[in-house]
Enzyme design. Structure first.
Site, mmCIF file in Angstrom:
data_model
loop_
_atom_site.group_PDB
_atom_site.id
_atom_site.type_symbol
_atom_site.label_atom_id
_atom_site.label_comp_id
_atom_site.label_asym_id
_atom_site.label_seq_id
_atom_site.Cartn_x
_atom_site.Cartn_y
_atom_site.Cartn_z
ATOM 1 N N CYS A 60 20.429 40.206 12.638
ATOM 2 C CA CYS A 60 21.023 38.945 12.183
ATOM 3 C C CYS A 60 22.174 38.482 13.067
ATOM 4 O O CYS A 60 22.660 37.365 12.912
ATOM 5 C CB CYS A 60 21.505 39.077 10.744
ATOM 6 S SG CYS A 60 22.857 40.235 10.547
ATOM 7 N N CYS A 138 25.129 42.809 4.837
ATOM 8 C CA CYS A 138 26.521 42.492 5.178
ATOM 9 C C CYS A 138 27.470 43.501 4.537
ATOM 10 O O CYS A 138 28.417 43.978 5.168
ATOM 11 C CB CYS A 138 26.880 41.081 4.722
ATOM 12 S SG CYS A 138 25.912 39.802 5.530
#
Length: 170
Positions: A60, A138
């Protein structure tokens, strides 16, 4: 054709029903930590009381640098800073992580596990921020950054101890 487009834009019913997808919003805590991130910045990486963790997710593009400052006498994390290049969820996860590690003993931070309900974990960060499943990586990055910072601090401490012992024996 123009009439059909105008009806769709103005919300007037047409012969074919329009499917409206509601907008996807971040939770207010994510927005708060993104708009007002806590503990942004960095420490001198050569400071022996500072541990630096640099992690990234190539899939990402998120990159996270998290630093901790440790009181050598007590083993307590007295301050934390971060710099993150990535999405709002990555920035918010970093911000929350730095807030949560402050004041914790090194042993507490080292025992972070995804399944541990009593200590901060990536699942706790994700839960606190109400991150959707596609953004769980994350919070995992934040956990990895903390562990890397602790490992770096311990390596510096071990090196300093070895150097001091060699100097004393010389």
């Amino acid at each position: 054709m123009l009439r059909l487009v105008a009806k769709r834009l103005l919300g007037t019913p047409t012969a074919s029903p329009t499917v409206r997808v509601p907008p996807r919003f971040y939770h207010e805590r994510v927005v708060d930590h993104y708009n007002n991130p806590r503990n942004v910045g960095s420490f001198d990486k050569n400071d022996p009381t500072v541990g630096t963790g640099l992690v990234g997710a190539p899939a990402c593009g998120d990159v996270m640098k998290l630093q901790i400052r440790v009181d050598d006498k007590t083993g307590k994390i007295v301050d934390a800073r971060f710099k993150t290049f990535g999405c709002g969820s990555a920035i918010a996860s970093s911000s929350v992580a730095t807030e949560w590690v402050k004041g914790k003993q090194m042993e507490e931070v080292l025992s972070i596990k995804n399944t541990d309900k009593h200590l901060m974990s990536c699942s706790e960060i994700a839960k606190h921020l109400s991150l959707p499943p596609v953004k769980l990586h994350c919070s995992m990055l934040a956990e990895d950054a903390i562990k890397a910072a602790v490992k770096d601090y311990e390596a510096k401490r071990a090196k300093a101890t070895t150097t001091a012992e060699k100097a004393a024996n010389a």
